[in-house]
Design an enzyme around this catalytic site. Structure first.
Site, PDB file in Angstrom:
ATOM      1  N   GLU A  13       0.880  -1.262   0.135  1.00  0.00           N
ATOM      2  CA  GLU A  13      -0.051  -0.114   0.281  1.00  0.00           C
ATOM      3  C   GLU A  13       0.974   1.290  -0.149  1.00  0.00           C
ATOM      4  OE1 GLU A  13      -2.079  -0.851   3.537  1.00  0.00           O
ATOM      5  OE2 GLU A  13      -3.084  -2.758   2.572  1.00  0.00           O
TER       6      GLU A  13
ATOM      7  N   GLU B  66      -4.683  -6.774   2.346  1.00  0.00           N
ATOM      8  CA  GLU B  66      -3.705  -7.546   2.760  1.00  0.00           C
ATOM      9  C   GLU B  66      -3.506  -8.908   2.596  1.00  0.00           C
ATOM     10  OE1 GLU B  66      -5.050  -5.014   4.678  1.00  0.00           O
ATOM     11  OE2 GLU B  66      -3.345  -3.524   5.315  1.00  0.00           O
TER      12      GLU B  66
ATOM     13  N   PHE C 107       1.944  -1.379   8.428  1.00  0.00           N
ATOM     14  CA  PHE C 107       2.379  -1.430  10.013  1.00  0.00           C
ATOM     15  C   PHE C 107       2.248  -2.833  10.460  1.00  0.00           C
ATOM     16  CE2 PHE C 107       0.882   2.892   9.520  1.00  0.00           C
ATOM     17  CZ  PHE C 107       1.202   3.716  10.625  1.00  0.00           C
ATOM     18  N   ALA C 108       3.151  -3.282  11.108  1.00  0.00           N
ATOM     19  CA  ALA C 108       2.991  -4.489  11.782  1.00  0.00           C
ATOM     20  C   ALA C 108       1.576  -4.775  12.588  1.00  0.00           C
ATOM     21  CB  ALA C 108       4.284  -4.796  12.612  1.00  0.00           C
ATOM     22  N   ASP C 109       1.086  -3.693  13.222  1.00  0.00           N
ATOM     23  CA  ASP C 109      -0.110  -3.790  13.886  1.00  0.00           C
ATOM     24  C   ASP C 109      -1.069  -4.450  12.938  1.00  0.00           C
ATOM     25  OD1 ASP C 109       0.539  -1.474  16.326  1.00  0.00           O
ATOM     26  OD2 ASP C 109       1.434  -1.367  14.224  1.00  0.00           O
ATOM     27  N   PHE C 110      -1.081  -4.357  11.407  1.00  0.00           N
ATOM     28  CA  PHE C 110      -2.134  -4.664  10.610  1.00  0.00           C
ATOM     29  C   PHE C 110      -2.094  -5.912  10.314  1.00  0.00           C
ATOM     30  CE2 PHE C 110      -1.812  -0.303   8.402  1.00  0.00           C
ATOM     31  CZ  PHE C 110      -2.307   0.336   9.579  1.00  0.00           C
TER      32      PHE C 110
ATOM     33  N   HIS D 251      -1.205   1.347  16.153  1.00  0.00           N
ATOM     34  CA  HIS D 251      -0.148   1.650  15.321  1.00  0.00           C
ATOM     35  C   HIS D 251       1.273   1.941  15.640  1.00  0.00           C
ATOM     36  CE1 HIS D 251      -3.838   2.830  13.113  1.00  0.00           C
ATOM     37  NE2 HIS D 251      -3.298   2.803  12.211  1.00  0.00           N
TER      38      HIS D 251
END
Lengths: 331, 344
Positions: free
Chosen positions: B40, B71, B94-97, B140
């Protein structure tokens, strides 16, 4: 093999029948081996073939009708119920069976099992997670497209998968990038014990194709000739570079979700034998003069010989050495 | 593979971490047409955290590809393309995603090689931005490297310094296994975020590969070992410099990779100092800091002259308010306190 709207010719129909017979013969053999030593009672972890077992009896028309248009250069991603698709796509029966038996000569040297069959020779793979076989098919199609080939990827799921995010993300991305994918939905009416009427807001998942601007088609009545024709259109479109299609087939799960499933939730159990697509197709081909009883017997005998040879190969293969349990985590 | 683990003698050119990372991607893309980058805002924008700046201009939209916010679809696409022999680099912004696509990561990317008995390889890189410190809230700001490292089948690299960002990226792209490449926003040298001077440093030109799985002693010392990774390496070096003025000799070990973990380097450092402070910007429990301590304890608890300290993110979602966030992040004050605790 060319596809036409006029339906398959006699030679193709004989081939479709032969493929379906091979798939069913295979599942009957696995059924026998699976239950041979589960007792006393039923212990799912016991026996020559331990673990969950999802057999595909009844769904052969999907595999035969779709895979007739493919070569081993084309990719297929399948589900937790993959055997019919693997066989119709030309997977080596011995390596496949050895994997299902958890042996060293299996496709995955006993690391995968029946839900995780990976065959580089036929670009076949499967996933036990509902709808999650669709996204990798995008990548196979992407590679085929970028290399300028006319190879295609066929991604198969069940109707329950059409309510997963992965399904919709995949259709959108494939349509957006005109990827050579054929999305196939095997609608066998049941997501384990939940009927389609209780899970899905639309009567036909094929209508969902319109949301992504791609062709959607539903084949009723588990009709292998109609599957062949519709799959031919979808594969041709993908090979021509015109992008993906969605094909739903109303099929039937003749047996349980998995072996050991008593199916008490299923009111139509008594009528299932009448919905078996294989004797029905045999009758149609016999009436049309394409097959006779002797030819059918020869096909069944040949299928049985191949399947029993594969089972014997699997049984003769060694169990993996426990000291190798940590191998193959990394390349 | 050319292994060049040391800076070339003449190297004097300085880059920030993001430019070093991008340089490795560009060099590998020039060398291998099967390498492509997707994610993205990786095209015209150049990556929200400058992970792809300039790549679109050189390689065009067929190899530097903006994806829909899907994703699961595009990470799965990378998995499938990798099984067909391409070398995708897929960016999770973001790794959070990872919550929206974890199945493709841990059930597919990480397991296919094993499930296939080694017959199918998945040579892809998953790049992702990690870390907090700028009030981006609980969704985030996480690092989550312990989560990725816990799940078998993927290598995990977390560069802290510019040269390692380049060398580990080259190694990740060339690796035949899936590699998760986690870059802390705070080490990238972004002009719009507070940055440590260490985010700009000498980076070798030309081919430069840092082997995955090898830690690096970024500051030698004899009194205490600070074993850490990512932005905490910068903080630990700051603290070590300060304490040197008091006569305290702090060794800083940058693990650089979590999978495989360089346990020998941890043992060697603690064997020398006898005092361990594990600093980890990931959650306290069931993660990297515990693994570092266990590595020593299982090998020889006699190496500890005093009980080890862990300076970590407590088991709490990361707060938004600056005062609260800085209360939980493992920053200079807490690292210094940890070091002083083992020196008592």
């Amino acid at each position: 093999m060319s596809s036409t709207d006029s339906g398959p010719g006699a030679e193709v129909r004989r081939g479709l029948y032969e493929t379906m017979v091979l798939c069913r013969t295979y599942e009957e053999a696995i059924l026998r081996e699976y239950h041979a030593d589960k007792g006393p009672g039923f212990d799912i972890g016991k026996g020559l073939v331990p673990g969950e077992m999802h057999l595909s009896a009844g769904q052969e028309p999907v595999a035969a009708g779709v895979c007739a248009h493919l070569t081993s250069d084309d990719a297929v991603t399948a589900t937790h119920r993959p055997h019919h698709l693997a066989i119709a796509h030309g997977m080596d029966l011995e390596a496949m069976t050895a994997e299902i038996f958890g042996r060293v000569d299996g496709l995955g040297r006993g690391r995968g099992g029946h839900m995780h069959l990976f065959d580089p020779a036929t670009h076949f793979s499967c996933s036990g997670i509902i709808a999650e076989g669709y996204p990798p098919a995008l990548g196979m199609a992407f590679a085929f497209q970028r290399r300028g080939t006319d190879r295609v990827a066929v991604a198969v799921t069940g109707e329950g998968a059409a309510n997963q995010g992965a399904f919709h993300e995949s259709l959108n991305l494939a349509a957006l990038w005109r990827l050579p994918v054929v999305f196939v939905v095997e609608d066998n009416d049941w997501g384990i014990s939940v009927p389609r009427s209780a899970s899905t807001a639309v009567p036909s998942n094929a209508t969902r194709a319109a949301a992504y601007g791609i062709p959607g088609e539903r084949v009723e009545d588990n009709d292998v000739d109609a599957v062949w024709a519709a799959a031919g259109r979808a594969v041709a479109r993908a090979r021509a570079g015109d992008g993906p299609s969605l094909l739903e087939v109303h099929t039937v799960r003749l047996w349980g979700h998995f072996e050991g499933d008593a199916q008490g939730y299923r009111p139509e159990l008594a009528e299932l034998p009448g919905r078996d697509p294989i004797p029905r197709y045999a009758a149609r081909l016999t009436d049309a003069g394409i097959l006779d009883a002797a030819a059918i017997d020869r096909m069944k005998a040949a299928a049985s010989e191949r399947v029993e040879a594969a089972v014997a190969f699997a049984k003769a293969s060694a169990l993996p050495d426990p000291s190798d349990a940590l191998d193959f985590v990394f390349a | 593979m050319t292994i060049t683990d040391t800076t070339a003698p003449q190297a004097t050119r300085r880059l920030n971490t993001s430019k070093a990372m991008v340089e490795a991607i560009a060099q590998e893309m020039r060398a291998n047409p099967e390498v492509f980058y997707l994610g993205e805002d990786v095209g015209r924008y150049g990556g929200i955290f400058s992970s792809t700046t300039g790549l679109l201009d050189e390689f065009g939209p067929n190899r530097v590809i903006d994806t829909p916010i899907s994703e699961t679809a595009f990470l799965g696409l990378a998995v499938g393309a990798a099984t067909e022999g391409m070398r995708p680099i897929a960016e999770l912004m973001f790794a959070d995603f990872v919550g929206v696509c974890l199945d493709q990561v841990y059930n597919h990317m990480a397991k296919i090689h094993f499930e296939s008995g080694g017959h199918v390889r998945v040579p892809m890189v998953l790049t992702t931005a990690v870390g907090g410190g700028y009030s981006d809230g609980a969704q985030h700001s996480q690092t989550l490297w312990g989560l990725f490292a816990h799940l078998p089948g993927m290598k995990v690299v977390v560069p802290a310094l510019p040269a390692d960002a380049k060398g580990l990226m080259a190694a990740a792209i060339r690796d035949d296994s899936p590699v998760v490449y986690m870059f802390h926003k705070g080490v990238m040298g972004l002009p719009w975020m507070a940055k440590n001077p260490r985010s700009v440093d000498v980076v070798p030109e030309g081919e430069y590969v840092v082997p995955i799985g090898r830690a690096n002693v970024v500051r030698e010392g004899s009194d205490v070992s600070v074993v850490t990774i990512s932005l905490s390496v910068h903080h630990a070096l700051d603290v070590a410099e300060k304490l040197a003025g008091e006569g305290v000799s702090v060794e800083v070990l940058d693990l650089r990779s979590l999978v495989p973990l360089d346990r020998e380097a941890i043992l060697a450092s603690v064997a020398k100092t006898g005092r361990l402070v594990a600093v980890d910007e990931d959650y306290h429990s069931f993660g990297m800091s515990g693994e570092v301590v266990a590595t020593v304890a299982e090998h020889d608890p006699g190496l500890f002259r005093v009980a080890p300290e862990r300076v970590t993110l407590p088991d709490v979602p990361i707060p938004y308010a600056h005062s609260l966030e800085y209360a939980v992040l493992p920053r200079h004050d807490r690292i210094e306190a940890g070091i002083r605790a083992v020196l008592r």
